[in-house]
Design a protein around this motif. Structure first.
Motif, PDB file in Angstrom:
ATOM      1  N   SER B 101      -7.172  -3.217  -0.310  1.00  0.00           N
ATOM      2  CA  SER B 101      -5.975  -3.213   0.157  1.00  0.00           C
ATOM      3  C   SER B 101      -4.889  -3.329  -1.001  1.00  0.00           C
ATOM      4  CB  SER B 101      -5.687  -4.494   0.945  1.00  0.00           C
ATOM      5  OG  SER B 101      -6.071  -5.598   0.556  1.00  0.00           O
ATOM      6  N   LEU B 102      -5.282  -3.402  -2.269  1.00  0.00           N
ATOM      7  CA  LEU B 102      -4.604  -3.054  -3.502  1.00  0.00           C
ATOM      8  C   LEU B 102      -3.911  -1.701  -3.240  1.00  0.00           C
ATOM      9  CD1 LEU B 102      -3.318  -4.458  -5.929  1.00  0.00           C
ATOM     10  CD2 LEU B 102      -5.380  -3.812  -7.182  1.00  0.00           C
ATOM     11  N   ASP B 103      -4.696  -1.024  -2.747  1.00  0.00           N
ATOM     12  CA  ASP B 103      -4.206   0.492  -2.628  1.00  0.00           C
ATOM     13  C   ASP B 103      -2.681   0.431  -2.111  1.00  0.00           C
ATOM     14  OD1 ASP B 103      -6.559   1.021  -3.231  1.00  0.00           O
ATOM     15  OD2 ASP B 103      -7.292   2.168  -1.382  1.00  0.00           O
ATOM     16  N   PHE B 104      -2.773  -0.138  -0.924  1.00  0.00           N
ATOM     17  CA  PHE B 104      -1.292  -0.003  -0.165  1.00  0.00           C
ATOM     18  C   PHE B 104      -0.143  -0.854  -1.252  1.00  0.00           C
ATOM     19  CE2 PHE B 104      -3.741  -0.299   3.640  1.00  0.00           C
ATOM     20  CZ  PHE B 104      -3.267   1.074   4.213  1.00  0.00           C
ATOM     21  N   LEU B 106      -0.141  -0.548  -4.528  1.00  0.00           N
ATOM     22  CA  LEU B 106       0.045   0.322  -5.422  1.00  0.00           C
ATOM     23  C   LEU B 106       0.884   1.651  -5.223  1.00  0.00           C
ATOM     24  CD1 LEU B 106      -3.338  -0.017  -7.420  1.00  0.00           C
ATOM     25  CD2 LEU B 106      -1.296  -1.079  -8.191  1.00  0.00           C
ATOM     26  N   LEU B 107       0.815   1.804  -3.639  1.00  0.00           N
ATOM     27  CA  LEU B 107       1.405   3.097  -3.459  1.00  0.00           C
ATOM     28  C   LEU B 107       2.873   3.065  -2.868  1.00  0.00           C
ATOM     29  CD1 LEU B 107      -1.490   4.682  -1.069  1.00  0.00           C
ATOM     30  CD2 LEU B 107      -0.551   5.560  -3.083  1.00  0.00           C
ATOM     31  N   LYS B 108       3.194   1.614  -3.091  1.00  0.00           N
ATOM     32  CA  LYS B 108       4.528   1.552  -2.610  1.00  0.00           C
ATOM     33  C   LYS B 108       5.642   1.605  -3.793  1.00  0.00           C
ATOM     34  CE  LYS B 108       4.290  -0.037   1.538  1.00  0.00           C
ATOM     35  NZ  LYS B 108       2.986   0.366   2.149  1.00  0.00           N
TER      36      LYS B 108
END
Lengths: 331, 268
Positions: B101-104, B106-108
């Motif tokens: 969930s680190l994806d979300f 990093l995408l912000k």
């Protein structure tokens, strides 16, 4: 100007190489061994603004890895990449504001609170003021047919409702580029259709570019004019979906009902005989010889019924992935 | 102007972050009540332990009973801060990496370190923060410290500096999850080391004193701010604390930016 342009994109990982059992575990604990695994190899393609592109491939083909490189989450091992005018791995603000990623397996909504709370957090992060945020939420909620779901805790929503709320959260900042990784995963047929209809509508209204991976061929056939087929990390096909079936199956199936049973030898030069049972004949005829072969067949034999069919694309791709090889399939 | 608007944006984001975090936790009232009770029991326990030393006539490194209480109060305050911000946020980094969930994050379009460090807040540490603050000043007053404005300001600055040191080291340890996925034990060691900050640093044998100053900067967390409040701090110590805080913060920043290049994102 292409909105996505990838040249020679490659990514390899070091993965642990561990033997099973206690001895294997001990050995692995004492001396780590790992091997390099190429997830994506030399992939090149470009996407124009407004396109809806399907990303096909079996599990582990490298689809998600590619998507993560395009969104800047992981750094490519080699190759050049430009997305929305930026180098994704630098994750600049302007780049992040112009893209979004929706993942069927992961969720960004806060589990215990209604989606509206998560939406307000996102609005603050993207610097959207309250008035504008309310307007956008109302607009997207209408398109997604979401109403009181927005004020119910996320944990109480059905999977379909949750996915729609996830889409709303992902689109609040009006990205021009949408990356969707299995957005319909686990949804029932109706919910899948609604998500699909929404995406088509969204693309029409906003002109946003969409890059989509899915296991459901129906998603791809309904939404994408163009597909990228990736297998074992390599780009196998890039082009129109209809033409893919020609590439995968350069022949067509012809079913013939004869007036009386005939020996197989009589049809040897029309194409490959798939089956012959009594007066029921099935032939596989290369596409370019189809018209000539069928007219000759009608002229030389007494035919009661004849049907030409294209094998369904789902079946072709399914067969391809099951075989696990991409040698030119054919009769 | 730009800096000001950026600052207000961060404040607004923080308001939304913490508003939703508190709302999430209020969904589970019983859990919150239990956390509060555990905190109070913990506080009573440490006070009792310290009182035992003095009842036996043991002096801790030459500190009077009231002066030692200033250290314990500073520890309580820091422990409250840990329970309020550090623990809830930094322990989540491991989960973010494990579940992808680190994806979300990093995408912000927002600083990922800011997000990971301040995304959530837990009210469990509020009482400790309040108790620690009041107790610190009360005990310093009992110990006969004059409590001038300048001394109070420096104390608060040094407390913040100590908190930053603790945060930075914790953040660095949590960041290593990007390679090792499980580093929970390492952060537990750090938390255990913090416990050493309950007592004045002079109470420890010289070897430990060196360890707690140079390797694990426990001295900067509680003893140095306490000495400032008691009005007997040497300037080099204050400067060393500020220097250590800036250094550790810079380290955590560089380390994080380096580490995310190796993030592979849990596969789906």
């Amino acid at each position: 100007m292409a909105i996505v342009s990838a040249r020679g994109l490659s990514k390899s990982y070091w993965v642990a190489d561990k033997q099973p059992g206690f001895a294997g575990t001990m050995r692995h604990f004492l001396r780590r061994r790992s091997k390099e695994l190429a997830a994506v190899r030399q992939v090149s393609f470009s996407i124009e603004p407004g396109e809806v592109v399907g990303f096909l491939g079996p599990n582990g083909a490298g689809k998600t890895t590619t998507l993560k490189m395009l969104t800047g989450l992981i750094h490519p091992t080699a190759g050049s990449l430009q997305v929305a005018g930026h180098l994704p791995s630098r994750r600049q603000r302007a780049f992040l504001e112009s893209i979004t990623l929706v993942m069927g397996q992961k969720q960004q909504l806060i589990w215990d609170l209604p989606p509206l709370d998560s939406l307000r957090v996102n609005a603050a992060i993207y610097g959207i003021d309250d008035y504008e945020a309310r307007r956008r939420i109302a607009e997207l909620a209408e398109m997604l047919e979401l109403e009181d779901e927005l004020t119910r805790p996320v944990r109480k929503l059905s999977l379909g409702q949750r996915m729609k709320a996830e889409l709303l959260a992902a689109l609040l900042h009006r990205p021009q580029l949408l990356f969707l990784d299995e957005p319909t995963l686990g949804l029932d047929v109706n919910a899948q259709a609604r998500v699909r209809a929404f995406l088509a509508d969204y693309n029409r209204r906003t002109g946003a570019t969409v890059l989509l991976t899915s296991h459901y061929m129906a998603d791809i056939t309904a939404l994408c004019d163009r597909v990228l087929l990736i297998h074992e990390g390599r780009l196998f096909y890039d082009g129109r979906l209809e033409l893919l079936s020609e590439r995968l199956a350069p022949w067509r199936q012809v079913r013939v009902e004869l007036a009386s049973p005939q020996p197989a030898a009589a049809f040897a030069n029309f194409g490959e005989i798939e089956s012959l049972e009594g007066s029921e004949l099935r032939l596989l005829i290369p596409r370019q010889q189809l018209t000539a072969s069928v007219s000759r067949l009608l002229a030389e034999h007494q035919v009661v019924d004849l049907e030409v069919s294209d094998p369904p694309i789902e079946e072709l791709i399914g067969r391809l992935f099951r075989q696990g090889s991409l040698e030119e399939p054919g009769p | 102007m730009k800096i000001a608007s950026g600052f207000f944006r961060f404040l607004l984001i923080l308001r939304r972050f913490w508003g939703t975090a508190l709302a999430s936790q209020l969904e589970y009232q019983l859990n919150m009540l239990i956390e509060l009770l555990a905190m109070l029991a913990n506080l009573a326990g440490s006070l009792f332990l310290l009182s035992l030393f003095y009842r036996q006539g043991i002096s801790l490194g030459g500190w009077s009973w009231s002066a030692a209480q200033v250290v314990l109060a500073a520890y309580t305050l820091l422990n409250g801060l840990t329970a309020t911000l550090l623990q809830p946020n930094l322990s989540r980094i491991v989960t973010h990496v494990q579940q992808g969930s680190l994806d979300f994050v990093l995408l912000k379009p927002i600083d990922s370190q800011f997000w990971l460090s301040l995304r959530t807040i837990s009210p469990a540490g509020f009482p400790e923060i309040a108790t620690g603050l009041v107790w610190m000043f009360y005990a310093a007053h009992q110990a006969g410290a004059p409590l001038r404005v300048a001394a109070i300001a420096i104390t608060l600055l040094l407390l913040a500096s100590g908190a930053l040191i603790l945060y930075s080291l914790w953040f660095v340890l949590a960041t290593t999850t990007i390679w090792f996925v499980k580093t929970w034990n390492a952060t537990e060691v750090l938390r255990a080391a913090l416990v050493a900050g309950r007592y004045p640093i002079n109470a420890y044998p010289p070897a430990l004193r060196t360890l707690f100053t140079l390797v694990l900067p426990v001295a900067f967390l509680t003893t140095v701010p306490a000495e400032a409040l008691l009005g007997r701090l040497d300037w080099p110590w204050a400067l060393a604390s500020l220097g250590a805080a800036s250094g550790c913060l810079a380290l955590s920043r560089c380390f994080w930016l380096y580490a995310i290049r190796f993030y592979t994102s849990a596969s789906s």
